[in-house]
Design a protein around this motif. Structure first.
Motif, PDB file in Angstrom:
ATOM      1  N   ALA A 120       0.838  -1.202   0.000  1.00 22.67           N
ATOM      2  CA  ALA A 120       0.000   0.000   0.000  1.00 22.67           C
ATOM      3  C   ALA A 120       0.871   1.249   0.000  1.00 22.67           C
ATOM      4  N   GLY A 121       0.267   2.345  -0.431  1.00 23.59           N
ATOM      5  CA  GLY A 121       0.960   3.634  -0.372  1.00 23.59           C
ATOM      6  C   GLY A 121       0.690   4.295   0.967  1.00 23.59           C
ATOM      7  N   TYR A 190      -2.266   4.521  -9.969  1.00 24.28           N
ATOM      8  CA  TYR A 190      -2.050   5.035  -8.623  1.00 24.28           C
ATOM      9  C   TYR A 190      -2.882   6.304  -8.474  1.00 24.28           C
ATOM     10  N   VAL A 207      -3.247   3.822   1.215  1.00 23.68           N
ATOM     11  CA  VAL A 207      -4.116   3.643   0.041  1.00 23.68           C
ATOM     12  C   VAL A 207      -3.646   2.422  -0.745  1.00 23.68           C
ATOM     13  N   GLY A 208      -4.608   1.690  -1.291  1.00 25.63           N
ATOM     14  CA  GLY A 208      -4.265   0.509  -2.078  1.00 25.63           C
ATOM     15  C   GLY A 208      -5.420   0.112  -2.967  1.00 25.63           C
ATOM     16  N   MET A 209      -5.270  -1.021  -3.648  1.00 29.42           N
ATOM     17  CA  MET A 209      -6.264  -1.415  -4.654  1.00 29.42           C
ATOM     18  C   MET A 209      -6.813  -2.823  -4.399  1.00 29.42           C
ATOM     19  N   THR A 232       4.733   0.376   1.011  1.00 26.57           N
ATOM     20  CA  THR A 232       5.895   0.197   0.131  1.00 26.57           C
ATOM     21  C   THR A 232       6.423   1.515  -0.416  1.00 26.57           C
ATOM     22  N   ALA A 235       2.559   7.615  -0.725  1.00 23.91           N
ATOM     23  CA  ALA A 235       1.516   7.764  -1.742  1.00 23.91           C
ATOM     24  C   ALA A 235       1.776   9.052  -2.542  1.00 23.91           C
ATOM     25  N   LEU A 243       6.008   7.441  -8.378  1.00 23.13           N
ATOM     26  CA  LEU A 243       5.744   6.071  -7.901  1.00 23.13           C
ATOM     27  C   LEU A 243       6.041   5.062  -9.006  1.00 23.13           C
ATOM     28  N   VAL A 248       7.461  -0.602  -5.374  1.00 21.22           N
ATOM     29  CA  VAL A 248       6.564  -1.425  -4.556  1.00 21.22           C
ATOM     30  C   VAL A 248       7.202  -2.799  -4.321  1.00 21.22           C
TER      31      VAL A 248
HETATM   32  N1  HPA Z   1      -1.415   3.384  -4.221  1.00 23.28           N
HETATM   33  C1  HPA Z   1      -2.232   2.336  -4.472  1.00 23.28           C
HETATM   34  N2  HPA Z   1      -1.829   1.082  -4.381  1.00 23.28           N
HETATM   35  C2  HPA Z   1      -0.557   0.841  -4.001  1.00 23.28           C
HETATM   36  C3  HPA Z   1       0.340   1.882  -3.731  1.00 23.28           C
HETATM   37  C4  HPA Z   1      -0.114   3.227  -3.848  1.00 23.28           C
HETATM   38  O1  HPA Z   1       0.609   4.211  -3.607  1.00 23.28           O
HETATM   39  N3  HPA Z   1       1.523   1.301  -3.392  1.00 23.28           N
HETATM   40  C5  HPA Z   1       1.335  -0.037  -3.438  1.00 23.28           C
HETATM   41  N4  HPA Z   1       0.064  -0.326  -3.826  1.00 23.28           N
END
Ligand code: HPA
Length: 273
Positions: A120-121, A190, A207-209, A232, A235, A243, A248
């Motif tokens: 995630a960010g 992103y 934040v993530g997906m 990782t 954001a 990014l 990541v």
């Molecule tokens: N945003 C969304 N998903 C992510 C990010 C991010 O910055 N880093 C790793 N997965």
């Protein structure tokens, strides 16, 4: 989502559960879903059997780099666990039901607990990449629900008892573990800096997906759910640095040992709860 599609999604999850029973997944007490760059944990299982998704009828398969695409059944601290090494995402064009079909099936075969992990960010300036965050709650901005009509779902799918175990294992192992709110975005891009700022103002810490749909479906399928984000990267807009999926993956690799040590120590205790 109309009624017919819902019925068929339910049946597909039941069919997958049948296929999982056929490979012995019903012997597992606990399931883990490993996110981008975090799949190495599966190597820690003893007496492990790995089954590529391609050999499991009805198991959705991801094309994202860093997602191995196999189920690994094995032992950890004397407990039988099932590891999903790689997941499918909403942004790949899968429906909310497809994204959560595997998790549904885990519940259907009788697995009682679920630990979701993700990359995630980080939304906070004071959390460097490599920070591990236990998810206490989420904000689902994906605009869809994985629930079937008539299913309640709890307000908060993350089980506080499992959360407390994660916190206590992290403390006793000397592994820093933050807590925070995960904002699940639709992707595949992103976030923009303005979207990250929105997430921050809404109370988000990462934040993530992924994860939000699986947590909701897992809880509805009768499992106790907990989740950990590996932050990782900062954001978008937090530092001004660009990014990349490479960053990541690199951070994932750099924290892998710490992350895996936490999971290895925590999973037997999570099974006990
Ligand atoms: N945003 C969304 N998903 C992510 C990010 C991010 O910055 N880093 C790793 N997965």
């Amino acid at each position: 989502m109309n009624n017919k599609e819902m019925k068929s999604a339910q049946r597909q999850a039941e069919d997958l559960a049948e296929a999982l029973r056929a490979v012995g997944a019903d012997q597992a007490e606990f399931a883990l879903v490993l996110g981008s760059g975090l799949g190495g944990f599966a190597d820690r299982l003893e007496d492990a059997v790995a089954i590529p998704y391609a050999q499991i009828p009805g198991m959705p398969q991801s094309a994202v780099p860093g997602h191995a695409g196999r189920l690994v059944l094995g032992n950890l601290g004397g407990r039988r666990v099932l590891v999903q090494q790689g997941r499918v995402h909403f942004y790949e064009g899968w429906s909310a039901y497809e994204v959560t079909r595997a998790v549904r099936a885990f519940g259907m075969v009788g697995i009682r607990g679920l630990l979701l992990t993700n990359a995630a960010g980080g939304v906070r300036h004071d959390w460097d990449p490599g920070t591990l965050m236990r998810i206490t709650d989420h904000i689902n901005l994906q605009g869809v629900s994985p629930l079937f009509a008539g299913e309640g779902g709890l307000e908060n799918p993350y089980d506080p008892q499992l959360g407390a175990i994660l916190d206590s294992v992290a403390a006793s192992e000397g592994l820093p573990l933050r807590t925070g709110v995960y904002v699940g975005n639709p992707g595949p891009a992103y976030e923009t800096p303005a979207e990250v700022e929105m997430a921050r103002r809404l109370g988000g810490d990462a934040v993530g997906m992924s994860t939000v749909l699986e947590a909701t479906a897992g809880q509805a399928a009768g499992m106790s759910v907990c989740a950990i984000s590996c932050i990782t990267n900062f954001a978008a807009g937090i530092t001004g640095e660009a990014l990349s999926h490479e960053e990541v993956m690199e951070t994932g690799a750099a924290v892998a040992a710490r992350f895996e040590a936490l999971l290895a120590a925590a999973v037997p205790k999570l099974c006990d709860s």
